[in-house]
Design a protein around this motif. Sequence first.
Motif, PDB file in Angstrom:
ATOM      1  N   ASP A  92       0.721  -1.116  -0.039  1.00 16.03           N
ATOM      2  CA  ASP A  92      -0.174  -0.144   0.011  1.00 16.03           C
ATOM      3  C   ASP A  92       0.914   1.194  -0.152  1.00 16.03           C
ATOM      4  N   LEU A  94       0.417   6.125   0.051  1.00 16.05           N
ATOM      5  CA  LEU A  94      -0.476   7.088   0.043  1.00 16.05           C
ATOM      6  C   LEU A  94      -0.457   7.901  -0.975  1.00 16.05           C
ATOM      7  N   ASN A  95      -1.269   8.579  -1.701  1.00 19.40           N
ATOM      8  CA  ASN A  95      -1.577   9.286  -2.879  1.00 19.40           C
ATOM      9  C   ASN A  95      -0.701  10.545  -2.603  1.00 19.40           C
ATOM     10  N   SER A  98      -2.492  13.969  -3.151  1.00 22.22           N
ATOM     11  CA  SER A  98      -3.722  14.170  -2.446  1.00 22.22           C
ATOM     12  C   SER A  98      -3.141  15.407  -1.456  1.00 22.22           C
ATOM     13  N   ASN A  99      -4.216  16.112  -0.858  1.00 21.89           N
ATOM     14  CA  ASN A  99      -3.852  17.089   0.152  1.00 21.89           C
ATOM     15  C   ASN A  99      -3.054  18.215  -0.503  1.00 21.89           C
ATOM     16  N   ARG A 103       0.930  15.590   1.098  1.00 18.21           N
ATOM     17  CA  ARG A 103       0.515  14.279   1.725  1.00 18.21           C
ATOM     18  C   ARG A 103       1.564  13.890   2.950  1.00 18.21           C
ATOM     19  N   GLU A 123      -2.893   0.471   5.063  1.00 21.70           N
ATOM     20  CA  GLU A 123      -2.183   1.652   5.966  1.00 21.70           C
ATOM     21  C   GLU A 123      -2.139   2.670   5.061  1.00 21.70           C
ATOM     22  N   GLY A 124      -2.550   2.661   3.734  1.00 22.84           N
ATOM     23  CA  GLY A 124      -2.700   3.771   2.801  1.00 22.84           C
ATOM     24  C   GLY A 124      -3.897   3.788   1.867  1.00 22.84           C
ATOM     25  N   GLU A 125      -3.643   4.407   0.860  1.00 25.33           N
ATOM     26  CA  GLU A 125      -4.963   4.540   0.211  1.00 25.33           C
ATOM     27  C   GLU A 125      -5.109   3.825  -1.324  1.00 25.33           C
ATOM     28  N   ASP A 127      -6.671   1.112  -3.768  1.00 25.39           N
ATOM     29  CA  ASP A 127      -7.995   0.371  -3.854  1.00 25.39           C
ATOM     30  C   ASP A 127      -7.813  -0.902  -3.939  1.00 25.39           C
TER      31      ASP A 127
END
Length: 173
Positions: A92, A94-95, A98-99, A103, A123-125, A127
């Motif tokens: 996984d 994080l993107n 994002s943010n 991020r 734990e991340g983003e 799918d």
Amino acid sequence: NPVASEGQWYKSMAELIPEFEKNHIKLEIQAHPNDFIESSNEAAKLIRSLDLDWVSQVWCSAHAFYSDGGVGDVTKEIMDSKDVLTHILIADTLNYKSNFGLRYIINPPEAPVTIHQHLNPGEGEVDFDAMYKALKAIHFDGIVTNNVFAWPDKVDWSNEQTLPGIKKGLGIN
């Protein structure tokens, strides 16, 4: 320089192909953040351009957001590569888009770093439901590798967190 790098890649392949064929070596290619090809679709095109049945693609779920500029459309990425895909790496992330691109907390802000995470699924983003659905849709029967390296001090714990989800997603009892 992606164009020069791709040219050098073809030049290298022209030298390596006879050796690979002579020694019955299979080659798997992966798009990777900060390499000359970051998109899984572009990697698939590169592989198809060789027209060699022993050259295939590795796709990494932790690179999903890099592969399509922050969208993370794992279904499209898998479908775009379905004819050359032989190996899946599961982790996984994080993107990074994002943010507003914030991020991650980096000190000082704007420091020239690349964040490259391979977290336990969940734990991340990424799918993962969509990923497993796409793999089932293409009847994927290649190699699946647990590719988490965020927890080198807790390898057994990380594997206990990750392996059951991979088996469930793949429909393995």
